[in-house]
Design an enzyme around this catalytic site. Structure first.
Site, PDB file in Angstrom:
ATOM      1  N   GLY A 252       0.830  -1.206   0.000  1.00  0.00           N
ATOM      2  CA  GLY A 252       0.000   0.000   0.000  1.00  0.00           C
ATOM      3  C   GLY A 252       0.867   1.259   0.000  1.00  0.00           C
ATOM      4  O   GLY A 252       0.564   2.233  -0.696  1.00  0.00           O
ATOM      5  N   ASP A 253       1.946   1.222   0.766  1.00  0.00           N
ATOM      6  CA  ASP A 253       2.857   2.376   0.806  1.00  0.00           C
ATOM      7  C   ASP A 253       3.465   2.610  -0.587  1.00  0.00           C
ATOM      8  O   ASP A 253       3.668   3.756  -0.999  1.00  0.00           O
ATOM      9  CB  ASP A 253       3.998   2.145   1.811  1.00  0.00           C
ATOM     10  CG  ASP A 253       3.483   1.837   3.209  1.00  0.00           C
ATOM     11  OD1 ASP A 253       2.298   2.119   3.479  1.00  0.00           O
ATOM     12  OD2 ASP A 253       4.263   1.300   4.020  1.00  0.00           O
TER      13      ASP A 253
HETATM   14  N1  LIG Z   1      -0.234 -10.624  -3.699  1.00  0.00           N
HETATM   15  C1  LIG Z   1      -0.234  -9.569  -4.523  1.00  0.00           C
HETATM   16  N2  LIG Z   1      -0.007  -9.735  -5.847  1.00  0.00           N
HETATM   17  C2  LIG Z   1       0.001  -8.678  -6.695  1.00  0.00           C
HETATM   18  N3  LIG Z   1      -0.211  -7.399  -6.325  1.00  0.00           N
HETATM   19  C3  LIG Z   1      -0.439  -7.179  -5.014  1.00  0.00           C
HETATM   20  C4  LIG Z   1      -0.472  -8.235  -4.042  1.00  0.00           C
HETATM   21  N4  LIG Z   1      -0.717  -7.691  -2.833  1.00  0.00           N
HETATM   22  C5  LIG Z   1      -0.819  -6.354  -3.033  1.00  0.00           C
HETATM   23  N5  LIG Z   1      -0.663  -6.038  -4.335  1.00  0.00           N
HETATM   24  C6  LIG Z   1      -0.692  -4.714  -4.954  1.00  0.00           C
HETATM   25  O1  LIG Z   1      -0.479  -3.739  -3.957  1.00  0.00           O
HETATM   26  C7  LIG Z   1      -1.606  -2.876  -3.844  1.00  0.00           C
HETATM   27  C8  LIG Z   1      -1.775  -2.477  -2.382  1.00  0.00           C
HETATM   28  O2  LIG Z   1      -2.000  -3.634  -1.616  1.00  0.00           O
HETATM   29  P1  LIG Z   1      -2.972  -3.693  -0.350  1.00  0.00           P
HETATM   30  O3  LIG Z   1      -4.377  -3.478  -0.791  1.00  0.00           O
HETATM   31  O4  LIG Z   1      -2.662  -4.947   0.355  1.00  0.00           O
HETATM   32  O5  LIG Z   1      -2.480  -2.411   0.457  1.00  0.00           O
HETATM   33  P2  LIG Z   1      -2.463  -2.106   2.023  1.00  0.00           P
HETATM   34  O6  LIG Z   1      -3.391  -3.035   2.722  1.00  0.00           O
HETATM   35  O7  LIG Z   1      -2.683  -0.665   2.189  1.00  0.00           O
HETATM   36  O8  LIG Z   1      -0.963  -2.450   2.399  1.00  0.00           O
HETATM   37  P3  LIG Z   1       0.014  -1.858   3.541  1.00  0.00           P
HETATM   38  O9  LIG Z   1      -0.738  -0.800   4.289  1.00  0.00           O
HETATM   39  O10 LIG Z   1       0.414  -3.033   4.349  1.00  0.00           O
HETATM   40  O11 LIG Z   1       1.192  -1.280   2.819  1.00  0.00           O
HETATM   41  C9  LIG Z   1      -2.765  -3.657  -4.452  1.00  0.00           C
HETATM   42  O12 LIG Z   1      -3.773  -2.785  -4.939  1.00  0.00           O
HETATM   43  C10 LIG Z   1      -2.058  -4.413  -5.567  1.00  0.00           C
HETATM   44  O13 LIG Z   1      -1.876  -3.592  -6.707  1.00  0.00           O
HETATM   45 MG   LIG Z   2      -2.171   0.564   3.888  1.00  0.00          MG
END
Ligand SMILES: Nc1ncnc2c1ncn2[C@@H]1O[C@H](COP(=O)(O)OP(=O)(O)OP(=O)(O)O)[C@@H](O)[C@H]1O
Ligand SMILES: [Mg+2]
Length: 310
Positions: A252-253
Site C-alpha cells: 500500500g505504501d
Molecule cells: N499478492 C499480490 N499480488 C500482486 N499485487 C499485489 C499483491 N498484494 C498487493 N498487491 C498490490 O499492492 C496494492 C496495495 O496492496 P494492499 O491493498 O494490500 O495495500 P495495504 O493493505 O494498504 O498495504 P500496507 O498498508 O500493508 O502497505 C494492491 O492494490 C495491488 O496492486
Molecule cells: Mg495501507
C-alpha cells in the site's frame, strides 16, 4: 515538492535464528536494520523511482539518529522534529520453521510543543507546488484529529494532501477534504460501516460517495485482486498483476509513493493508475518493505490492464 510525514517512525529490525527458545540464550545468525514507518517507506520508494521528497515527522533518541543516518545514506532529504524518548524499534524474529515472533516498542510520547513545532515546519513547506503525504499511525500524545488539522493548515496555503490512514485518523481527516486518498478494502469497509466482505460494486459506491465530498482521487487497493481508481471523471478497475509474492507488507505504501510521484511528474490519470499497479506489485516481489527497482517496475507496467467501469 513531496513532503512525507511520519509521526511514528520505527526501526524495523529483522532477526534470523534457528529456533526461539523461551527462557534460554538465543544466538542470532543474521540481523538486518531498516528505517521504517509509512511516510519513510513512501520516501524510499519515490527515491527508487527517481523522484525526490522530504521526509519529516518525529524522531527520538539513538534510534532516531539511525533513521536519519539511513535516509542520509540514501540521499533522501529529511527534516524531522526531535522529541525526547526513543523512536520505536520493531523486532521481527524469524525462525527456520517460518514462525514469526514480533516485539514492538511503544515509542516516545509527543508533547504539545512538539506538535506545534511540526505544524510550524509543515506550514513552511506548504505552497501550491507541495503535496503532503500523511500516512500511518500516530504516537502517544498526538490527537486523532491531527491529519484533519494539517490538511486544513496546508490547504490554506494552496498545498495538496494525500491521506493514507485508518480509523478515527481517517474519518476525522476526511472532514478537511484531502485531495487524494488510498484506503484499502478493509479501511473502506470499516469507514462505510460494512461489517462483511464488500463486493467490488459496493466498494465502488462507497468510493463514489467519498468523491462527492470533493476528494479528487480515490484509489481503493484490494491486495492481490488489484485496485479501483476514481479520478478526473474516470472510474477504472485494474486487476492485480501476477507476481511471485515475497512480502505484501508495504504494498500500500508503494501505491501511495506511485500516486505521489505521478502527481509531482504531472502524469495523466491512465499513466498514474498504471504506475500504481506496477510499483505496488513490484513491492510485493521484494523482501520486507524494500522498494522495487525501476527495471522491475518497467516490465510490470506492460502487464497493467485498465478496465473502465460503466
Ligand atoms: N499478492 C499480490 N499480488 C500482486 N499485487 C499485489 C499483491 N498484494 C498487493 N498487491 C498490490 O499492492 C496494492 C496495495 O496492496 P494492499 O491493498 O494490500 O495495500 P495495504 O493493505 O494498504 O498495504 P500496507 O498498508 O500493508 O502497505 C494492491 O492494490 C495491488 O496492486
Ligand atoms: Mg495501507
Amino acid at each position: 515538492m513531496i513532503v512525507t510525514v511520519t509521526m511514528n517512525p520505527a526501526i524495523d529490525k529483522t532477526v534470523d535464528i534457528d529456533a526461539l527458545e523461551r527462557g534460554g540464550l538465543n544466538r542470532i545468525q543474521h540481523v538486518e536494520l531498516d528505517a521504517g514507518g509509512k511516510g519513510i517507506n513512501v520516501s524510499k520508494t519515490i527515491h527508487a523511482l527517481g523522484g525526490k521528497s522530504v521526509a519529516t515527522g518525529f524522531i527520538a533518541g539513538n534510534a532516531g539518529n539511525i533513521i536519519r543516518g539511513v535516509l542520509d545514506q540514501w540521499q533522501i532529504a529529511n527534516d524531522f522534529i526531535e522529541v525526547s524518548g526513543e523512536t520505536r524499534t520493531n523486532t521481527k524474529v524469524f525462525e527456520k520453521s517460518g514462525e514469526l515472533t514480533e516485539l514492538n516498542e511503544p515509542g516516545p510520547t509527543v508533547e504539545e510543543e512538539d506538535i506545534k513545532a511540526l505544524l510550524h515546519k509543515l506550514e513552511g513547506y506548504a505552497d501550491q507546488d507541495t503535496l503532503f503525504v500523511l500516512a500511518g499511525s500516530v504516537p502517544q500524545g498526538v490527537p486523532k484529529d491531527i491529519y484533519y488539522k494539517i490538511t486544513e493548515l496546508v490547504h490554506q496555503r494552496g498545498a495538496k494532501v494525500l491521506l493514507d490512514a485508518d480509523g478515527e485518523l481517517f474519518t476525522k481527516a476526511l472532514k478537511a477534504v484531502p485531495d487524494i486518498i488510498k484506503p484499502n478494502r478493509v479501511e473502506l469497509e470499516q469507514y462505510a460501516g460494512m461489517d462483511y466482505i464488500a463486493s467490488e460494486q459496493e466498494l465502488l459506491s462507497a468510493a463514489e460517495k467519498l468523491m462527492e465530498k470533493g476528494i479528487g482521487t480515490v484509489a481503493v487497493s484490494m491486495g492481490k485482486s488489484g485496485a479501483v481508481f476514481l479520478m478526473e471523471g474516470m472510474k477504472v478497475k485494474c486487476p492485480g498483476l501476477k507476481v511471485k509474492a515475497h512480502s505484501t507488507v508495504g504494498a500500500g505504501d508503494a501505491m501511495v509513493a506511485a500516486l505521489s510521484y505521478s502527481w509531482s511528474e504531472g502524469k495523466l490519470p491512465e499513466d498514474t493508475m498504471k504506475m500504481c499497479m506496477a510499483v505496488s506489485a513490484g513491492a510485493v516481489t521484494t523482501i520486507g518493505t524494500k522498494p522495487p527497482s525501476m527495471d522491475v517496475v518497467s516490465s510490470l507496467l506492460e502487464q497493467v490492464v485498465l478496465e473502465e467501469v460503466k
